[in-house]
Design a protein around this motif. Structure first.
Motif: not given
Ligand code: ADP
Ligand code: ADP
Ligand code: MG
Ligand code: MG
Length: 542
Positions: A124-131, A154-160
């Motif tokens: 999933f390419d996106g933030t916690g919020k987007e997920l 919530m605002e960070q990319s899941l990868k971070e």
């Protein structure tokens, strides 16, 4: 052999005969020729949490994948898999028939928190919020974010994200879907005790609103606290797994610790794990000679500071360190081990220390045996250390594997063994339970304790598994403060006093199981819970 066991058969003769004939019709799935076989399935229960308890490699994730409709069971016929009508016929007259009918008609939607949360970040390419926005069919994301302490993640990319943040976001995403069935595969990994209780509340709330919930978990305190029922998985890891009949939580966990299932008349472990009270209360606090002392220690990083009250470690003692994530526990251990220098205070030690770090390097292409030889200072094969350390920890079978091909649990055991092989006075182990299965956690804890006591050594152990810490610690340091900002650590306290303080901060009370003597969490608001809390006895009375 009996046709079930691939290697050495752990069962006695009479049981094997019964088991082999009984199980033939109970084969649910086999991955391929000579591969893992699963016998029997647990049944999800509406409005209840069913806990799955068993070693790694017993088929727990396989069960989750089958019951959620991700894996079609082949009844053992991997070459010629049956169609749904045949599978349904096989289950006619059982509770599972309805479940599989719904899967076949795609009427079941199941929500899964998968075991490996890092796969979510990769996919999933996106933030916690987007997920969460994507999955939140129940409109509960705001409450989940609060309950799981995710406000700042919530605002960070899941990868971070850190492992713990990713785990809790995965739990939130799974819980926010609107389905009938929920599966949580190892939801506690990477989280501290406070975060684990948040996860527990989220999972229990699903059952409270009538959902069927199943949880795989190796933290026994959490599993006990969470589950309404337990199903034990037993067998031979990697070869075959058998699901027990459904048991009450209390009986299920005791049966697992005993290694014996009375209903099936099966012994699956030759020794039983005990939680003897006398073995965990020693006079070390009064009598042991001090091997390391430290004054008040302080350390500041750019945005974090920690203050640690003065203390000492005694000969034969295991000092436990407990507290939320990011309060400076690892920093304290590094300062005592001499890996990190305090800004103020000097650790007074004339002793040698071996240190097992929290994060293990897993990309080395070297054989396990060479790592062990180096730690030991001599070849381990045929040595006394092999008999004393590597045999009990069951590491001999890993000698010729490369470090990079080990599972998380195998790597952890090799790291613990490498630490204990070093000829030192004090062993510092940072989160040794991580990635270990329920049985290895107890076995490793018991082994470290026995090792330290019988050889007159000492140990400092950081861990979030309450059962393990209760079992292993003689005295305890508690970290408090604001995670990631500032932490303070107490001086080492007697276990009972420290546990009482820690449980109070968790709003949790313990009792002892009258038969196994293991600690159990009182159900919130039960009479015992209220009585103990009002009298200030969060930790059980002796
Ligand atoms: P657990 O979750 O209890 O650790 P799993 O269900 O993940 O156990 O795995 C049980 C056994 O099945 C393991 O030995 C694993 O290697 C094997 N296994 C899992 N998935 C597959 C697959 N797709 N193909 C072949 N073997 C598999
Ligand atoms: P714990 O083991 O209790 O989770 P740590 O001791 O690892 O906590 O870290 C405490 C805090 O200090 C964390 O916020 C962490 O990010 C920060 N920290 C740890 N090591 C360093 C470092 N070398 N430089 C800057 N910050 C650090
Ligand atoms: Mg699994
Ligand atoms: Mg740490």
């Amino acid at each position: 052999g009996c046709g079930i066991c691939v290697k050495v058969c752990p069962f006695d003769a009479i049981t094997i005969v019964n088991l082999a004939s009984e199980l033939a019709t109970d084969k649910i799935h086999q991955y391929g020729d000579n591969s893992f076989r699963l016998f029997k399935l647990p049944t999800p229960k509406k409005g209840e949490v069913v806990g799955l308890l068993g070693r790694n490699g017993m088929g727990k994730s396989t069960v989750v994948n089958i019951l959620s409709g991700n894996l079609k069971p082949n009844l053992g016929r991997y070459e010629n898999p049956p169609e749904w009508n045949e599978i349904l016929k096989h289950y006619s007259g059982t509770e599972l028939k309805q479940h599989f009918e719904k899967i076949e008609q795609k009427q079941i939607r199941a929500s899964i928190k998968p075991q490996q949360v890092h796969h979510i970040a990769q996919a999933f390419d996106g933030t916690g919020k987007e997920l969460l926005d994507k999955y939140d069919e129940r409109g509960v994301s705001r409450e989940l974010i609060k309950e799981l302490g995710l406000e700042n993640s919530m605002e960070q990319s899941l990868k971070e994200l850190s492992g713990g943040e990713l785990q809790r976001i995965a739990v939130a995403a799974a819980a926010s879907k609107d389905t009938e069935f929920y599966f949580f595969d190892e939801p506690s990994s990477y989280n501290d005790v406070f975060q684990r209780t948040g996860v527990a509340r989220v999972i229990q709330n699903l059952a409270k609103i009538g959902k069927s919930v199943m949880v795989v978990e190796h933290d026994l305190t959490l599993l006990d606290f969470l589950s309404d029922y337990i199903e034990v998985l037993y067998g031979e890891p990697g070869a075959y797994g058998i699901v027990s009949t459904i048991l009450s939580t209390k009986i299920g966990i005791n049966v697992f610790l005993d290694g014996y299932l009375p209903n099936e008349n099966v012994r699956f472990r030759d020794k039983k794990f005990s939680f003897d009270v006398s073995s965990s209360t020693t006079d070390i606090f009064e009598e042991g000679s001090t091997i390391v002392t430290y004054p008040k220690l302080e350390k500041k990083y750019s945005t974090f500071s920690v203050t640690i009250e003065a203390g000492q470690v005694r000969k034969g003692e295991v000092l436990g360190i407990m507290g939320a994530n990011a309060l400076g526990k690892t920093t304290m251990m590094k300062m005592i081990a001499g890996v990190e220098n305090p800004d103020s205070g000097t650790v007074n030690k004339k002793i040698k220390i071996a240190y097992k770090p929290q994060y293990l390097q897993n990309d080395l292409d070297v054989e396990v045996i060479s790592v062990l030889d180096k730690a030991n200072g001599n070849p381990v094969e045929g040595s006394m250390e092999e008999e004393q350390i590597l045999e009990p920890l069951k590491i001999k079978k890993l000698y010729n594997k490369s470090i990079k091909n080990l599972s998380g649990g195998e790597l952890q055991k090799v790291a613990v063994a490498s630490c204990l092989l070093q000829k030192v006075d004090l062993y510092a182990l940072d989160e040794p339970s991580a990635f270990l299965d329920v049985e290895d956690r107890i076995a490793v804890a018991k082994f470290i304790q026995k090792f330290v006591r019988s050889f007159g050594k000492s140990a400092i152990i950081i861990d979030h598994d309450l059962q393990l810490m209760d079992l292993i610690s003689d005295s305890i340091v508690i970290f408090e403060g604001e995670s990631g900002v500032s932490g303070t650590a107490t001086t080492p306290m007697r276990k009972a006093e420290a546990m009482n303080r820690f449980l109070k901060s968790l709003d949790m009370s313990f009792r002892r199981d009258e038969r196994s003597l293991r600690p159990r969490v009182n159900k919130l608001e039960s009479r015992l819970d209220k009585d103990q809390k009002s009298s200030g006895n969060f930790y059980y009375k002796h």
